[in-house]
Scaffold this active site. Sequence first.
Site, PDB file in Angstrom:
ATOM      1  N   GLY A 188      16.844  -4.454  -9.883  1.00 16.38           N
ATOM      2  CA  GLY A 188      15.393  -4.095  -8.199  1.00 16.38           C
ATOM      3  C   GLY A 188      15.548  -5.528  -7.317  1.00 16.38           C
ATOM      4  N   ARG A 211      -7.799  -8.398  -6.028  1.00 18.68           N
ATOM      5  CA  ARG A 211      -6.977  -7.192  -6.525  1.00 18.68           C
ATOM      6  C   ARG A 211      -8.581  -6.414  -8.051  1.00 18.68           C
ATOM      7  NH1 ARG A 211      -1.018  -6.162  -5.894  1.00 18.68           N
ATOM      8  NH2 ARG A 211      -1.352  -5.285  -3.667  1.00 18.68           N
TER       9      ARG A 211
END
Length: 600
Positions: free
Chosen positions: A19, A289
């Site tokens: 990744g 968040r």
Amino acid sequence: MAAYKYETHEYDVVVVGAGGAGLRATLGMAEQGLRTACVTKVFPTRSHTVAAQGGIAASLSNMGPDNWQWHMYDTVKGSDWLGDTDAMEYLAREAPKAVYELEHYGVPFSRTEEGKIYQRPFGGHTTEFGEGPPVQRTCAAADRTGHAILHTLYGQSLKEKAEFFIEYFALDLIITDGACTGVVCWKLDDGTIHVFNAKMVVLATGGYGRAYFSATSAHTCTGDGGGMVARAGLPLQDMEFVQFHPTGIYGSGCLITEGARGEGGYLTNSEGERFMERYAPTYKDLASRDVVSRCITIEIREGRGVGPHKDHMHLNLMHLPPESLAERLPGISESAKIFAGVDVTREPIPILPTVHYNMGGIPTNYWGEVLNPTQDNPDQVFPGLMAVGEAGCASVHGANRLGSNSLIDLVVFGRAAAIRAGQVIDREAQIPTTNKEQVDKALDRFDRIRNADGSVSTADLRLEMQRTMQADAAVFRTDKTLAEGVDKMRVIAGKLSDLKVTDRSLIWNSDLMETLELTNLMPNALATIVAAEARKESRGAHAHEDYPERDDANWRKHSLAWIEGNDVKLAYRPVHLEPLTRQDEGGIDLKKIAPKARVY
């Protein structure tokens, strides 16, 4: 046990995972002339970084005033004062340089009229140490930023002659005399076994979102690095902190980027009210968040949810010009159509908080070196092993990560690991020889699982684990749900020894691979719920209804979890409070980042 033949490979560095962090580390190592292998269970550009939409945070000041100290303050506040000061300073200071490097590598960022990198507002990113208006800090390539970065880094890594071993599944680490000396892998397409001996192993295996029933993560996010580290007798850190993204599409959990709110979208309840204004009067829909996810959950609890079951909320983009949606959020418009059947120019998107990110992971310092903390030395390095990206815990995100701080975490710490490896690897030294005993131990475990003939199917046990985690380690937690969750999870983890694998082959055996992934997910999940049960306070993503306040006197410390079977031992280590640079050397004023109430 059946005798497995294996092929051996010798490298200076083996990176596990391709990744953003794995590729940035691979590229950085290869650029320095280190012989570098990158082993990955999926094709590099299919790694989960490809799903990162919104952008990458760096104080470039392209859209207005900004500086690294403001970015650092926001990261500290976002972390709810659990992040390590040195790591957070390193992230904020190195971010602009890392983004300009990406630009030079060829990442196709969106542009302003003047041709500079376009930056959008994102939750929790502010000016003037949280006193000023929101800042546009998040560098974007439309709403496909992760995709753009991943393709660019893969191309650059190939150019630098890094070698890729694609669709190889890492089974276990090789530990020799208290140091990591390699990794054992299973090649999925032909069933062969491969032993990689190396002077340094870098784990860039991503998060463990799939320990939960509903997650924005790909099905490949199974915490493989954490599982391997736990089996090697090393601890995992801060596992109780799991981020719920406020806007997963209702039903599928597919991510709708925070960029949608950054571009002017807003949340409404069943009364059509913009409810975030009540909870976070200053930053409203762009609070951090954990805050927004809790507010949505409270609204639903109080009966103001939308839909026939009143169990979700609406995200409104209808008021935004269709041309700006097409330019800035093309992928979101597509996802909403496919997964919710919604035309974003005409109707709101149904959303619900969904598991998105693991703040916890393998403990490291800000160079990415894995730690093996002791009572006397909480920062003791474990030689030969690094962890970067979501797999690691530096800890730069503390108890809650800010949006767009993850992509910058990947490239800054992937790059840092490469710099550090260049310093610590002795290029003249011999590559470690194969530790046959450790390889046999890994293959013995592999063989046991391959021939497992118990009474529980992998899919059933996985679902039982996921439902338990979703119910008992969720947005809000209580002593009762956590205690019940720990008991349930201990029983579920105990059933790993009673699994049944039906396919005995070695080639493209998805049943075996999913079973191996479940044995990696389980220690991550168990550590999460045990550490959460023990933490008697509310901090960041860990919202405890029986202890609603943050308790810095007793709980401003990192949890450490050692997992063996279905047993978890906990200990703690101090948070780093010292910055990298003193104020008189141009560092941040520590009074600015002293703990205070967290209000948005």
